[in-house]
Design an enzyme around this catalytic site. Structure first.
Site, PDB file in Angstrom:
ATOM      1  N   ASP A 132      20.052  50.177  45.812  1.00  0.00           N
ATOM      2  CA  ASP A 132      21.300  50.253  45.595  1.00  0.00           C
ATOM      3  C   ASP A 132      21.994  51.196  46.972  1.00  0.00           C
ATOM      4  OD1 ASP A 132      24.011  48.891  45.201  1.00  0.00           O
ATOM      5  OD2 ASP A 132      24.311  50.194  43.516  1.00  0.00           O
ATOM      6  N   TYR A 134      25.485  52.638  49.031  1.00  0.00           N
ATOM      7  CA  TYR A 134      26.693  53.658  48.865  1.00  0.00           C
ATOM      8  C   TYR A 134      27.642  53.485  50.097  1.00  0.00           C
ATOM      9  CZ  TYR A 134      29.314  57.777  46.769  1.00  0.00           C
ATOM     10  OH  TYR A 134      30.145  58.491  46.274  1.00  0.00           O
ATOM     11  N   HIS A 139      35.212  53.726  49.062  1.00  0.00           N
ATOM     12  CA  HIS A 139      34.569  54.126  47.760  1.00  0.00           C
ATOM     13  C   HIS A 139      33.940  55.507  47.568  1.00  0.00           C
ATOM     14  CE1 HIS A 139      32.664  53.689  43.777  1.00  0.00           C
ATOM     15  NE2 HIS A 139      31.607  53.979  44.270  1.00  0.00           N
ATOM     16  N   ARG A 148      34.946  66.099  43.491  1.00  0.00           N
ATOM     17  CA  ARG A 148      34.795  67.349  44.310  1.00  0.00           C
ATOM     18  C   ARG A 148      36.161  67.802  45.174  1.00  0.00           C
ATOM     19  NH1 ARG A 148      30.150  64.429  45.067  1.00  0.00           N
ATOM     20  NH2 ARG A 148      31.109  63.352  46.889  1.00  0.00           N
ATOM     21  N   GLU A 205      31.229  47.447  39.021  1.00  0.00           N
ATOM     22  CA  GLU A 205      31.372  47.958  40.440  1.00  0.00           C
ATOM     23  C   GLU A 205      31.137  46.684  41.031  1.00  0.00           C
ATOM     24  OE1 GLU A 205      28.699  51.037  41.570  1.00  0.00           O
ATOM     25  OE2 GLU A 205      29.990  52.489  40.974  1.00  0.00           O
ATOM     26  N   GLU A 207      30.217  44.762  43.992  1.00  0.00           N
ATOM     27  CA  GLU A 207      29.211  44.656  45.109  1.00  0.00           C
ATOM     28  C   GLU A 207      28.881  43.474  45.541  1.00  0.00           C
ATOM     29  OE1 GLU A 207      26.036  47.579  44.752  1.00  0.00           O
ATOM     30  OE2 GLU A 207      27.068  48.917  43.715  1.00  0.00           O
ATOM     31  N   ASP A 239      27.373  45.864  39.654  1.00  0.00           N
ATOM     32  CA  ASP A 239      26.536  47.136  39.237  1.00  0.00           C
ATOM     33  C   ASP A 239      27.150  47.957  37.916  1.00  0.00           C
ATOM     34  OD1 ASP A 239      24.831  49.259  39.276  1.00  0.00           O
ATOM     35  OD2 ASP A 239      25.645  50.271  40.938  1.00  0.00           O
ATOM     36  N   ARG A 243      29.877  55.464  33.122  1.00  0.00           N
ATOM     37  CA  ARG A 243      30.395  56.862  34.052  1.00  0.00           C
ATOM     38  C   ARG A 243      30.155  58.195  33.253  1.00  0.00           C
ATOM     39  NH1 ARG A 243      30.581  54.620  38.783  1.00  0.00           N
ATOM     40  NH2 ARG A 243      31.844  52.814  39.017  1.00  0.00           N
ATOM     41  N   GLN A 246      26.570  58.630  33.196  1.00  0.00           N
ATOM     42  CA  GLN A 246      25.830  59.028  34.797  1.00  0.00           C
ATOM     43  C   GLN A 246      26.276  60.454  35.045  1.00  0.00           C
ATOM     44  OE1 GLN A 246      28.006  56.118  37.574  1.00  0.00           O
ATOM     45  NE2 GLN A 246      27.299  57.119  39.086  1.00  0.00           N
ATOM     46  N   TYR A 250      23.247  62.922  36.461  1.00  0.00           N
ATOM     47  CA  TYR A 250      22.720  62.666  37.860  1.00  0.00           C
ATOM     48  C   TYR A 250      22.605  63.542  38.763  1.00  0.00           C
ATOM     49  CZ  TYR A 250      27.100  63.545  40.443  1.00  0.00           C
ATOM     50  OH  TYR A 250      28.166  64.160  41.148  1.00  0.00           O
ATOM     51  N   LYS A 259      23.155  53.413  34.682  1.00  0.00           N
ATOM     52  CA  LYS A 259      23.143  52.145  35.602  1.00  0.00           C
ATOM     53  C   LYS A 259      22.198  51.022  35.033  1.00  0.00           C
ATOM     54  CE  LYS A 259      25.613  53.450  39.247  1.00  0.00           C
ATOM     55  NZ  LYS A 259      26.952  52.859  39.844  1.00  0.00           N
ATOM     56  N   THR A 263      22.598  44.915  35.476  1.00  0.00           N
ATOM     57  CA  THR A 263      23.081  44.711  36.767  1.00  0.00           C
ATOM     58  C   THR A 263      23.053  43.241  36.988  1.00  0.00           C
ATOM     59  OG1 THR A 263      22.006  46.639  37.694  1.00  0.00           O
ATOM     60  CG2 THR A 263      22.835  45.203  39.297  1.00  0.00           C
ATOM     61  N   THR A 358      29.663  49.843  45.915  1.00  0.00           N
ATOM     62  CA  THR A 358      30.788  49.308  45.620  1.00  0.00           C
ATOM     63  C   THR A 358      31.777  49.125  46.982  1.00  0.00           C
ATOM     64  OG1 THR A 358      30.897  50.682  43.566  1.00  0.00           O
ATOM     65  CG2 THR A 358      33.083  49.733  44.357  1.00  0.00           C
ATOM     66  N   GLU A 372      37.996  54.020  40.107  1.00  0.00           N
ATOM     67  CA  GLU A 372      39.053  54.104  41.117  1.00  0.00           C
ATOM     68  C   GLU A 372      40.367  53.520  40.548  1.00  0.00           C
ATOM     69  OE1 GLU A 372      35.824  52.326  43.691  1.00  0.00           O
ATOM     70  OE2 GLU A 372      36.933  53.256  45.259  1.00  0.00           O
TER      71      GLU A 372
END
Lengths: 429, 429
Positions: A132, A134, A139, A148, A205, A207, A239, A243, A246, A250, A259, A263, A358, A372
């Protein structure tokens, strides 16, 4: 070009310009085998092979055998020139009343054409490895801001390479498969130890994903042009993401149990040849990527594919819109993803699956996940004017992704990728 | 118990107490099939099945068929009670002169026993999914200190769960396979853009890995006790790692191309029944893990397996020691890794492979990677008194991992896991 074998409405996802490949069975008892969708029918490819439709194609001597398999891997391995000739012959069969294989055949012959409403769809390939990416800047930026802050939204590597990770192949399932809400460790309160239980921040997600055709030998990277030639086709993908699981697990090795509980992909693989008319320029890339990710050709490498996500909340019998996006927003193209994947010599095998990550666009309605849309659960997502709201997925909610390319007078569509979340299940000894 | 069918020296890895499973072919032209190692021989399991050695085992009606396959997946799927009865019958065949299948058979019959020196070993299973954990506290601490400083060495999640990530199954290769040095993006100077080229910080990682036997359905987690029952056996593993590629790509989604160019495993799978006498307590776990990772049984869940890594540098014909470690140092046990992996409902399939992560111990000579031994390239690793030094692996260096359990009078050993690094190869169009 018009299909004369069966009638195909202008709104059908499965026009004669599409001809997506899948694996289906005519009944519970029947063996799954390769099919191609046209209008409201699934063509039995082994039956057409038996009648000689693919006789004499260079490099394709075992059509009946290949199309009788319960997976597309063997067909995927044959490569573009075979795929293109099969497509030409199918289009002639469907549009030309004088096609010799048509003689004495009618669309109501269930050995050749099975109504889509009556067949059961299966995973189209045995997926050896699933990766997968990114690859949507919007996204990655949205998630980066949430985790962050605005200043460090995009990591330094993001604009230099298509960031990706290895996913779990065993839990890739075909549209329609119900999934249980995952349990796992999460740490809702950072001042306390983690707890174990069902995820409370379960997300989708939006995708797409491509299937690899002929692969490459271990130790032998693909150029960007070789990579493009080896992509068989594309599906829709959800996907599913827990959250809370994760977020806790992660760092530093990436997504894992957040995840790998499931899927979902759509059953019909739309080939790159069918998508050819819908090529559009990809977003400008700044900085210019390193040479192995750049093409000398000016041919655009993006695809204009409209994507929709809808939810049928457990309180309702109706679907409500969640996301409206488009594959064209994707910063890193499919061929860049595949070339990068092999740059270290990693070997790809026919039937390997690569997700895009995503697909979010520039405006809020194009955001491809609830993370989001609810901005990490800080606000409600209103489902139309129903008064029903969501921050994340609840038990017995159904998520549906659909997608299509629109041309003048016909569509190349993907059907749908649908899944319902059932309550969590504990281990039982 | 002593083997009377062939002679087995006390130093042999493959005693009658071991009986590891593999897949081998007697010649280039012969089909690979299932074998069991004893002394210097590989027993042809399909041939023994044909002679009736496994007749009447409950749940095992197709022994000839299962052992004629070029992979062990079908045998792995059968479960512990079949594995244990097959082991008992093999031990009787090998040790009991009166065993009826022995009648008229001699060890020099090449249909039954092939000299190990003449067979070619293959990957023992079709690996559906490969997962790698990060379960040695010493390794995680060493890497953490190098990357984040002493204060933040272990991430907050590390002592609460076995951190792991999905790896690449396609590039898992059997011992003896040569691998090309990977190329990739790296950023040697953080003030400049990244560059593309062969890795200059290529490393090994001393690991072990277990193969999963019967799996679990998607959505149905395994308890810790169920997980333990479903592990088939263990191999040695070298998780080759390009540290410079990894460092640039891995935030935030984890290791990808820094690992997926190749992972080498030893060919003989030592079963959990053979390892039973070598169980030792695992390191004390503080904090106490959440209940799904705790057992009510007081039976120890660690294993005392001595591990060695040696290098044959391109300048020499001789092997020199690099690491001396032991699986008993591992903080998270195999069964904790597997139970955690399924806690979200992720489905495991027979033949899935799970690596332990680098197995480092408390003292420097037990560090399981060059990253740790050279402290991120800050100091030379001296190879014996040869005057040859390394910080990372050079082209045409050979890395060999070996491992064994020592009992009074016999060994249960793993053979070796060996690989040579060839120069990088560019894409060719």
């Amino acid at each position: 070009m018009k299909c004369t074998f069966v009638s195909v409405s202008a709104e059908s996802d499965f026009s004669i310009q599409n001809l997506p490949f899948g694996v289906c069975s005519a009944s519970e008892a029947a063996s799954p085998q390769v099919a191609v969708a046209i209008g409201d029918y699934a063509l039995n490819m082994a039956e057409l092979a038996k009648r000689g439709l693919f006789d004499g194609i260079n490099g394709f001597n075992a059509a009946v055998d290949v199309f009788s398999k319960p997976y597309l891997n063997d067909y995927m391995a044959l490569g573009r020139s075979v795929w293109q000739e099969v497509r030409r012959r199918l289009q002639d069969f469907l549009s030309n009343d004088q096609n010799p294989v048509r003689a004495g055949l009618s669309a109501s012959d269930p050995a050749v054409a099975m109504p889509l409403s009556s067949v059961q769809m299966h995973l189209p390939a045995r997926i050896g490895d699933y990766t997968d990416f990114y690859a949507s800047r919007e996204h990655a930026t949205n998630v980066g801001i949430m985790f962050r802050g605005k200043e460090n939204a995009l990591m330094p590597n993001w604009t230099h390479l298509p960031v990706g990770y290895h996913g779990r192949a065993s839990s890739v399932v075909v549209s329609g498969t119900q999934l249980h809400r995952p349990s796992g460790q999460r740490r809702p309160d950072a001042s306390k130890p983690p707890v174990f239980g069902p995820s409370v921040r379960l997300d989708y997600e939006l995708e797409m994903a491509f299937f690899v055709g002929p692969g490459n030998e271990l130790g032998s990277p693909l150029t960007l042009e070789q990579a493009e030639e080896r992509i068989f086709g594309v599906v829709l993908m959800n996907d599913w993401s827990a959250r809370d699981i994760q977020a806790w697990e992660y760092v530093p090795l990436g997504p894992f149990l957040g995840k790998s509980f499931g899927t979902t992909i759509s059953p019909w693989i739309v080939t790159m040849d069918a998508l050819e008319p819908f090529r559009v320029p990809q977003p400008a890339q700044d900085p210019t990527p390193l040479p192995y990710l750049c093409s000398e050709s000016s041919r655009p490498a993006g695809y204009n594919i409209s994507l929709e996500v809808d939810i049928k909340p457990k309180e309702s019998e109706q679907f409500y819109p969640l996301s409206r996006s488009n594959l064209k927003y994707m910063y890193w193209t499919l061929r860049q993803q595949l070339a990068h994947h092999t740059a270290n010599g990693c070997n790809m095998r026919p039937g390997d699956l690569c997700g895009t990550g995503t697909i979010s666009g520039p405006v809020e309605e194009s955001f491809g996940s609830m993370l989001e849309l609810s901005w990490s659960g800080q606000k409600d997502i209103c489902l139309g004017d129903s008064g029903i709201t969501r921050k994340f997925i609840q038990d017995n909610d159904v998520i549906r992704i659909s997608g299509h390319c629109q041309a003048d007078g016909f569509r190349v569509g993907f059907g749908s990728c649908i899944g319902e979340i059932l309550p969590a299940k504990a281990a039982s000894s």
